[in-house]
Scaffold this active site. Structure first.
Site: not given
Lengths: 167, 167, 167
Positions: C14, C49-50, C61
């Protein structure tokens, strides 16, 4: 050659769909079982699948060395691998490096002559499991499914016995 | 006549979709509830569904004898059965032979004059449950969904309130 | 402007799909993380993810006040919100009225100038959880997904890294 991934939930009709797709190829089909009959529940399921499938299949039990088994059986009829989720579980129990094995499988799939139909499970659509081991397993299963789907020519998602084409 | 199966996860919008499909048929709609209000959580859910549905429905509580109820109510408006998963659970708790009852339902569905819209749940897309009873139930639910889907004229899979056509 | 909802199971691909959709819009993309790095498992996932995403994103955030953050960042590049399920969990832990917050988010989405891509999880396709809290959460997640999907211009369901168009 054709690499087909069939995914879906438990008792969604994945195996039956995969058998239909495998039988559509010419030659004697090869059934590659990743399950080992270790308890009564599993034995009953294996017997049920075999009864439905018929006796004209070559049968192989391959709990771990799947890529090698696909290379060894290449050049004959289509192979049905049932299922990848159990194979992943076997790798983890045996202490193998599953990420390396999944990468090797994906690379192998691109270089086969005979068709392969692979069954896998979607296990990540419920509530986050309480225990860390179950969370690791569903993460690994999701990653494996993405990698194999990327290497496949066709991907189907089966719900209530009915396939949806994903790729 | 039209037999429509609506499947999906918890709170996916299945019931609402099924109500829309049922209302599209002429005549007074019949709501066949397989739930019995046995606790507060269930009572609240039943009340919420009723409020959304409106009061112009004929209501029937049918926890067990579903095939007979569909025959008895045949010839009038469309029936909405909500839901099969709970019916299966009721059968098991009552010690009925669920496989025979599901086969009988599937056979009945092929012989009705008035439309039927059936709601069911997908419960097999999470991690394998720890306990054997939950595993048996999800196996049974998957088998039931395949059999009813095979008997249906249309099958929809609802995700986030949006239907995907499976059949 | 475009509001795109990407839903799917754990490790279904996703986030990667949402990144691709976000990058397709002009301007510097904005990453709106609803996660706070509170334990090692979460920290590792955020770092992963980063690394995949690259360093050319503006990062925010936003554990709670999502609608306000989308208004505040409007007029620039496309926003990627990852993910709504965690946001919902944060709201519940903070004792907020999640139904009001979800309604406010849905209303806000209809009035934005810059694109928004939102990631969410399907959590209702497994066996009914044993504990009442988990049942409440999966009910809330299902309701949220329906409301946001209704407000979205496009909805995709990702399985094994492959998107199915729902809307």
């Amino acid at each position: 050659m054709a690499v087909i991934l069939i995914t879906g939930g438990a008792r969604s009709g994945k195996s039956k769909r995969a058998e239909t797709r495998t039988r559509a190829f010419p030659g004697q089909p090869v059934y590659v079982a990743t399950a080992e009959a270790q308890d009564g529940e599993m034995e009953a399921r294996i017997a049920k699948h075999r009864a439905r499938r018929g006796t004209d299949w070559i049968e192989r039990e391959v709990p771990l060395d799947l890529a090698a088994a696909l290379v060894a059986s290449d050049g004959g009829g289509a192979r049905l691998v049932d299922c990848l989720t159990l194979w992943l579980s076997n790798l983890m129990h045996a202490g193998r490096d599953w990420e390396r094995e999944v990468d090797a499988l994906a690379a192998t799939l691109s270089n086969l002559k005979s068709p392969v139909v692979l069954v896998t499970n979607e296990v990540g659509l419920g509530i986050v499991p309480d225990n860390a081991l179950a969370r690791s397993f569903r993460d690994a299963a999701g990653i494996m499914n993405q990698l194999v789907a990327a290497a496949a020519d066709e991907v189907e998602f089966v719900v209530a016995g009915l396939p949806m084409k994903l790729k």
